[in-house]
Design a protein around this motif. Structure first.
Motif: not given
Length: 104
Positions: A70-96
């Motif tokens: 959990s800690y490693d995942l949190m650190r990975t998310v914190q280090k992610a660049p802020e200007n990344v665009e999220i594909d809306k279709e991928l987000l819907v698939i990930a939610k499912v």
């Protein structure tokens, strides 16, 4: 003579506690379980105190491994660049697939 199940010291038959280690003489020693899984850590203390010491150590190792993931995942998310665009279709698939995603 009654033999203590923990330290194997011989005690008098009318004693309630061991003269050496102090444990109750009528108390049975817990047995090692075949399987210990992570969900057991959510049990109340009254149930966990009946576990064998080895089982508790294995459970502690599992909990610490999960905390590290959990800690490693949190650190990975914190280090992610802020200007990344999220594909809306991928987000819907990930939610499912996952059930939920929290965007920060």
């Amino acid at each position: 003579m009654i033999c203590c199940s923990y330290c194997e010291t011989e005690n008098q038959e009318n004693d309630k506690n061991c003269s050496f280690c102090g444990v109750e003489l009528k108390r049975l020693r817990p047995k090692i379980r075949e399987f210990v899984y992570l969900e057991l850590c959510e049990r109340p203390f009254q149930e966990l105190e009946l576990f064998h010491t080895y089982d508790l150590l294995v459970l502690l190792r599992l909990v610490r491994a999960e905390r590290t993931k959990s800690y490693d995942l949190m650190r990975t998310v914190q280090k992610a660049p802020e200007n990344v665009e999220i594909d809306k279709e991928l987000l819907v698939i990930a939610k499912v697939d996952i059930g939920f995603i929290r965007l920060v």
